[in-house]
Write a protein that holds these residues in place. Structure first.
Motif, short mmCIF file in Angstrom:
data_model
loop_
_atom_site.label_atom_id
_atom_site.label_comp_id
_atom_site.label_asym_id
_atom_site.label_seq_id
_atom_site.Cartn_x
_atom_site.Cartn_y
_atom_site.Cartn_z
N ASP A 197 0.69 3.97 -2.86
CA ASP A 197 0.32 5.33 -2.49
C ASP A 197 1.38 6.33 -2.96
O ASP A 197 1.04 7.42 -3.45
N GLN A 205 0.82 -1.21 0.00
CA GLN A 205 0.00 0.00 0.00
C GLN A 205 0.86 1.25 0.00
O GLN A 205 0.54 2.23 -0.68
N TRP A 258 -7.80 7.33 -1.42
CA TRP A 258 -8.19 6.97 -0.06
C TRP A 258 -9.58 7.50 0.26
O TRP A 258 -9.77 8.25 1.21
#
Length: 142
Positions: free
Chosen positions: A85, A81, A92
């Protein structure tokens, strides 16, 4: 390589996030074991029905449980993640639903004190005492 197995690019991204074996035999077949775990989780079949191409089911299950107890799966998820990201691949947005999660009928037979099991429940976080199944008008729910 099977239809659902990891590609070389996927393995290159996942490999560095996995723990290094400190003692014992070298993990030559680690990729095969990971593919076996993924097959079992994807299909929902019993561990004993694991195809022989992934190795003995006891070995695959043992790796899965050991890493579950040690928190390896949570660390791998966090690492993947964080990488996604940083690349801007994750949005999100959070969606909260107030419906009830129904529990499977087989969930009703679990022990109230999981620590008395032959092998205690795994994972890197303890489950709070107030979590569990409860009776509602629709049956067992969480």
């Amino acid at each position: 390589m099977g239809r659902g197995d990891l590609s070389d690019d996927q393995w290159a991204a996942l490999g560095p996030l996995l723990p290094v074996a400190e003692v014992g035999r070298p993990s030559v077949g680690r990729r095969r074991l990971i593919d076996g775990i993924r097959w079992r989780v994807r299909t929902g079949a019993p561990w004993r029905d694991l195809p022989t191409e992934y190795g003995p089911w006891q070995t695959v299950y043992g790796l899965f449980r050991r890493w579950q107890r040690d928190g390896v799966w949570s660390a791998v998820l966090t690492g993947l993640q964080a990488r996604a990201d940083a690349a801007g691949l994750i949005t999100w947005d959070v969606n909260v639903d107030s419906t009830i999660c129904r529990a499977h009928q087989h969930a009703a037979g679990a022990r109230r004190d999981g620590q008395t099991q032959k092998e205690p429940p795994g994972g890197d976080a303890a489950e709070p005492d107030d979590h569990g199944l409860g009776r509602s008008r629709g049956g067992w729910t969480t």
